[in-house]
Scaffold this active site. Sequence first.
Site, PDB file in Angstrom:
ATOM      1  N   SER A 169       0.844  -1.192   0.000  1.00 45.50           N
ATOM      2  CA  SER A 169       0.000   0.000   0.000  1.00 45.50           C
ATOM      3  C   SER A 169       0.889   1.255   0.000  1.00 45.50           C
ATOM      4  O   SER A 169       1.742   1.387  -0.871  1.00 45.50           O
ATOM      5  CB  SER A 169      -0.952  -0.057   1.200  1.00 45.50           C
ATOM      6  OG  SER A 169      -1.981   0.874   1.050  1.00 45.50           O
ATOM      7  N   ARG A 241     -11.592   7.136   9.079  1.00 46.04           N
ATOM      8  CA  ARG A 241     -11.260   5.712   9.193  1.00 46.04           C
ATOM      9  C   ARG A 241     -12.428   4.839   8.735  1.00 46.04           C
ATOM     10  O   ARG A 241     -12.218   3.807   8.096  1.00 46.04           O
ATOM     11  CB  ARG A 241     -10.889   5.383  10.633  1.00 46.04           C
ATOM     12  CG  ARG A 241     -10.441   3.935  10.857  1.00 46.04           C
ATOM     13  CD  ARG A 241      -9.206   3.567  10.018  1.00 46.04           C
ATOM     14  NE  ARG A 241      -8.527   2.388  10.531  1.00 46.04           N
ATOM     15  CZ  ARG A 241      -7.407   1.892  10.037  1.00 46.04           C
ATOM     16  NH1 ARG A 241      -6.830   2.473   8.994  1.00 46.04           N
ATOM     17  NH2 ARG A 241      -6.844   0.834  10.558  1.00 46.04           N
ATOM     18  N   ASP A 334      -9.115  -6.731  -4.016  1.00 43.94           N
ATOM     19  CA  ASP A 334      -8.813  -5.337  -3.634  1.00 43.94           C
ATOM     20  C   ASP A 334      -9.615  -4.378  -4.518  1.00 43.94           C
ATOM     21  O   ASP A 334      -9.449  -4.349  -5.737  1.00 43.94           O
ATOM     22  CB  ASP A 334      -7.301  -5.094  -3.806  1.00 43.94           C
ATOM     23  CG  ASP A 334      -6.824  -3.776  -3.181  1.00 43.94           C
ATOM     24  OD1 ASP A 334      -7.650  -2.861  -2.989  1.00 43.94           O
ATOM     25  OD2 ASP A 334      -5.617  -3.675  -2.906  1.00 43.94           O
ATOM     26  N   HIS A 364      -8.310  -5.117   0.081  1.00 46.00           N
ATOM     27  CA  HIS A 364      -6.984  -4.491   0.187  1.00 46.00           C
ATOM     28  C   HIS A 364      -6.204  -4.979   1.414  1.00 46.00           C
ATOM     29  O   HIS A 364      -4.998  -5.224   1.346  1.00 46.00           O
ATOM     30  CB  HIS A 364      -7.177  -2.976   0.237  1.00 46.00           C
ATOM     31  CG  HIS A 364      -5.907  -2.198   0.326  1.00 46.00           C
ATOM     32  ND1 HIS A 364      -4.969  -2.181  -0.675  1.00 46.00           N
ATOM     33  CD2 HIS A 364      -5.414  -1.413   1.326  1.00 46.00           C
ATOM     34  CE1 HIS A 364      -3.954  -1.412  -0.315  1.00 46.00           C
ATOM     35  NE2 HIS A 364      -4.199  -0.936   0.898  1.00 46.00           N
ATOM     36  N   ASP A 365      -6.877  -5.104   2.552  1.00 42.20           N
ATOM     37  CA  ASP A 365      -6.186  -5.555   3.770  1.00 42.20           C
ATOM     38  C   ASP A 365      -5.623  -6.970   3.633  1.00 42.20           C
ATOM     39  O   ASP A 365      -4.902  -7.426   4.530  1.00 42.20           O
ATOM     40  CB  ASP A 365      -7.124  -5.494   4.982  1.00 42.20           C
ATOM     41  CG  ASP A 365      -7.073  -4.153   5.709  1.00 42.20           C
ATOM     42  OD1 ASP A 365      -6.135  -3.377   5.456  1.00 42.20           O
ATOM     43  OD2 ASP A 365      -7.973  -3.891   6.530  1.00 42.20           O
TER      44      ASP A 365
HETATM   45  C1  LIG Z   1       1.252  -2.108   6.808  1.00 41.31           C
HETATM   46  C2  LIG Z   1       0.649  -1.547   8.079  1.00 41.31           C
HETATM   47  O1  LIG Z   1       1.275  -1.465   9.040  1.00 41.31           O
HETATM   48  S1  LIG Z   1      -0.959  -1.098   8.092  1.00 41.31           S
HETATM   49  C3  LIG Z   1      -1.496  -1.072   9.722  1.00 41.31           C
HETATM   50  C4  LIG Z   1      -2.129  -2.346  10.061  1.00 41.31           C
HETATM   51  N1  LIG Z   1      -2.919  -2.235  11.172  1.00 41.31           N
HETATM   52  C5  LIG Z   1      -4.139  -1.721  11.081  1.00 41.31           C
HETATM   53  O2  LIG Z   1      -4.630  -1.339  10.071  1.00 41.31           O
HETATM   54  C6  LIG Z   1      -4.834  -1.649  12.380  1.00 41.31           C
HETATM   55  C7  LIG Z   1      -6.324  -1.799  12.196  1.00 41.31           C
HETATM   56  N2  LIG Z   1      -6.674  -3.176  11.994  1.00 41.31           N
HETATM   57  C8  LIG Z   1      -7.130  -3.645  10.857  1.00 41.31           C
HETATM   58  O3  LIG Z   1      -7.309  -2.908   9.926  1.00 41.31           O
HETATM   59  C9  LIG Z   1      -7.415  -5.099  10.810  1.00 41.31           C
HETATM   60  O4  LIG Z   1      -7.653  -5.497  12.110  1.00 41.31           O
HETATM   61  C10 LIG Z   1      -6.301  -5.952  10.240  1.00 41.31           C
HETATM   62  C11 LIG Z   1      -6.153  -5.662   8.775  1.00 41.31           C
HETATM   63  C12 LIG Z   1      -4.961  -5.672  10.884  1.00 41.31           C
HETATM   64  C13 LIG Z   1      -6.659  -7.387  10.509  1.00 41.31           C
HETATM   65  O5  LIG Z   1      -7.924  -7.664  10.022  1.00 41.31           O
HETATM   66  P1  LIG Z   1      -8.868  -8.754  10.663  1.00 41.31           P
HETATM   67  O6  LIG Z   1      -8.096  -9.703  11.510  1.00 41.31           O
HETATM   68  O7  LIG Z   1      -9.660  -9.303   9.546  1.00 41.31           O
HETATM   69  O8  LIG Z   1      -9.742  -7.901  11.659  1.00 41.31           O
HETATM   70  P2  LIG Z   1     -11.219  -7.344  11.419  1.00 41.31           P
HETATM   71  O9  LIG Z   1     -11.262  -6.309  10.378  1.00 41.31           O
HETATM   72  O10 LIG Z   1     -12.141  -8.502  11.272  1.00 41.31           O
HETATM   73  O11 LIG Z   1     -11.523  -6.633  12.790  1.00 41.31           O
HETATM   74  C14 LIG Z   1     -11.613  -7.365  13.970  1.00 41.31           C
HETATM   75  C15 LIG Z   1     -12.101  -6.435  15.069  1.00 41.31           C
HETATM   76  O12 LIG Z   1     -13.419  -5.994  14.762  1.00 41.31           O
HETATM   77  C16 LIG Z   1     -14.250  -6.250  15.887  1.00 41.31           C
HETATM   78  N3  LIG Z   1     -15.611  -6.488  15.426  1.00 41.31           N
HETATM   79  C17 LIG Z   1     -16.045  -7.462  14.600  1.00 41.31           C
HETATM   80  N4  LIG Z   1     -17.379  -7.348  14.430  1.00 41.31           N
HETATM   81  C18 LIG Z   1     -17.794  -6.281  15.149  1.00 41.31           C
HETATM   82  C19 LIG Z   1     -19.045  -5.666  15.366  1.00 41.31           C
HETATM   83  N5  LIG Z   1     -20.185  -6.118  14.828  1.00 41.31           N
HETATM   84  N6  LIG Z   1     -19.089  -4.577  16.166  1.00 41.31           N
HETATM   85  C20 LIG Z   1     -17.959  -4.095  16.747  1.00 41.31           C
HETATM   86  N7  LIG Z   1     -16.732  -4.647  16.552  1.00 41.31           N
HETATM   87  C21 LIG Z   1     -16.665  -5.730  15.771  1.00 41.31           C
HETATM   88  C22 LIG Z   1     -13.615  -7.453  16.538  1.00 41.31           C
HETATM   89  O13 LIG Z   1     -14.016  -7.580  17.895  1.00 41.31           O
HETATM   90  C23 LIG Z   1     -12.149  -7.160  16.393  1.00 41.31           C
HETATM   91  O14 LIG Z   1     -11.789  -6.276  17.402  1.00 41.31           O
HETATM   92  P3  LIG Z   1     -10.250  -6.159  17.885  1.00 41.31           P
HETATM   93  O15 LIG Z   1      -9.420  -5.936  16.663  1.00 41.31           O
HETATM   94  O16 LIG Z   1     -10.258  -4.985  18.793  1.00 41.31           O
HETATM   95  O17 LIG Z   1      -9.912  -7.452  18.549  1.00 41.31           O
HETATM   96  N1  LIG Z   2      -5.250  -1.183   7.170  1.00 34.29           N
HETATM   97  C1  LIG Z   2      -4.171  -0.521   6.500  1.00 34.29           C
HETATM   98  C2  LIG Z   2      -4.604  -0.255   5.111  1.00 34.29           C
HETATM   99  C3  LIG Z   2      -3.924   0.837   4.369  1.00 34.29           C
HETATM  100  O1  LIG Z   2      -3.161   0.269   3.377  1.00 34.29           O
HETATM  101  C4  LIG Z   2      -3.765   0.713   7.265  1.00 34.29           C
HETATM  102  O2  LIG Z   2      -4.522   1.158   8.114  1.00 34.29           O
HETATM  103  O3  LIG Z   2      -2.671   1.219   7.082  1.00 34.29           O
END
Ligand SMILES: CC(=O)SCCNC(=O)CCNC(=O)[C@H](O)C(C)(C)COP(=O)(O)OP(=O)(O)OC[C@H]1O[C@@H](n2cnc3c(N)ncnc32)[C@H](O)[C@@H]1OP(=O)(O)O
Ligand SMILES: N[C@@H](CCO)C(=O)O
Length: 391
Positions: A169, A241, A334, A364-365
């Site tokens: 990304s 976000r 994506d 994308h994720d």
């Molecule tokens: C290259 C980089 O460094 S980019 C930075 C990466 N990190 C991030 O983007 C941080 C944000 N996190 C995310 O975007 C995602 O969690 C990822 C991409 C890291 C992982 O994706 P997934 O494992 O598929 O997580 P998902 O999108 O299903 O989210 C899960 C969360 O949603 C919550 N959730 C799921 N359904 C619901 C709902 N109905 N209501 C409220 N919360 C909910 C879960 O409880 C879980 O919470 P937690 O993360 O606090 O434990």
């Molecule tokens: N989840 C990722 C996607 C952006 O590429 C982020 O927050 O950085």
Amino acid sequence: MNRTAPSPALLLPPATGGRREEDPPGRRSWVPLERPLPLEAGGVLPGVRMAYETWGRRAPDGANAVLVLHALTGDSHVAGPAGPGHPTAGWWDALVGPGKALDTERWFVVAPNVLGGCQGSTGPSSHRPEGPRWGGDFPYLTIRDQVAAEAALADALGIDSWAAVIGGSMGGMRALEWAVSRPERTGALLVLAAPAASSAEQIAWGSLQTSAIRSDPGWRGGHYHDAPPGGGPHRGLGLARRIAHVTYRSEPELGARFGGAAQPDDHPWRGGRYAVESYLDHHAAKLVHRFDAGSYVTLTESMNGHDVGRGRGGVPRALGRARMPALIAGVDSDRLHLPSQQAELAELLPGADRLRVIRSPHGHDGFLIETDQVGLLVRELLPSPHEARPD
Ligand SMILES: CC(=O)SCCNC(=O)CCNC(=O)[C@H](O)C(C)(C)COP(=O)(O)OP(=O)(O)OC[C@H]1O[C@@H](n2cnc3c(N)ncnc32)[C@H](O)[C@@H]1OP(=O)(O)O
Ligand SMILES: N[C@@H](CCO)C(=O)O
């Protein structure tokens, strides 16, 4: 379906309105740049410092160094648990460590926090060299400026050339910029889910997000960092976000996970929310607690302006400079950074053969989630063991 309770974070303001550079450093290190950084848009940025983390042992000649570049809201914490200074666990924890694809018995892995970010490197929440925080006066940064700062970090670490530069990304945009602007320092290249130039639609999504932040009264022209707790543009950042997160996931995935279901005990007919709304609220609340809105705007604008061909005779000519071995991968679901854009990259980069496709329902994720598939690409890219050892 996950039944996490609604988060109050967007109703009750967060404690800080975003992370600040004084937060506990954890395992990060910092390097101050010796000179003010000249900026592509004009002027210079003085007093730059770059935060970074490393794993593994550097070979005496630095030949085993691999650069890993994070995406928009990522940071230098590629691997390891969450803890002081690290609001989240490593975003590619499955890939970095002994015996893993980025085997730390062989490779010296370096991950900087991007210039303009808020996890240790200089950004809008940083103080000027002799004065108040930059806030809304922080200059416009391009992807090229960010890579120039990373090159200065490499100089400071004594790394002449990376065995590989890897990013997804926004990290993929920077990896590509490394390959085009510094091919002699980029031994091999892995770009995941990133384009040669941001498209109109990507810019449109980005501008919706920056507009959401700027329209929050708490934005104050970007000068909110010394506002009372919760006085920052956390509502605007949360909305940004939510918009972004929809683009990070796929329509079939959201349909399968949430459909039209109401969030339990929170029915939309009684003023409550759909489950998918609750999910977006959750991701918004988490980001508001760990990220600075000014950095979000700065970095989104950098991505919007990404064009590796600008001033270089266009994209095909620019990519023609990057002759190192390259792997270009896209996620099949994506809808933000389309696989067709990565196919163009694979076509135009002399060292790439064909588009590699990461199969994922997550959109994308997928470049963050499908670590088994990404790991195979990393292993394919890196030179064989006898060519790179710490000693
Ligand atoms: C290259 C980089 O460094 S980019 C930075 C990466 N990190 C991030 O983007 C941080 C944000 N996190 C995310 O975007 C995602 O969690 C990822 C991409 C890291 C992982 O994706 P997934 O494992 O598929 O997580 P998902 O999108 O299903 O989210 C899960 C969360 O949603 C919550 N959730 C799921 N359904 C619901 C709902 N109905 N209501 C409220 N919360 C909910 C879960 O409880 C879980 O919470 P937690 O993360 O606090 O434990
Ligand atoms: N989840 C990722 C996607 C952006 O590429 C982020 O927050 O950085």
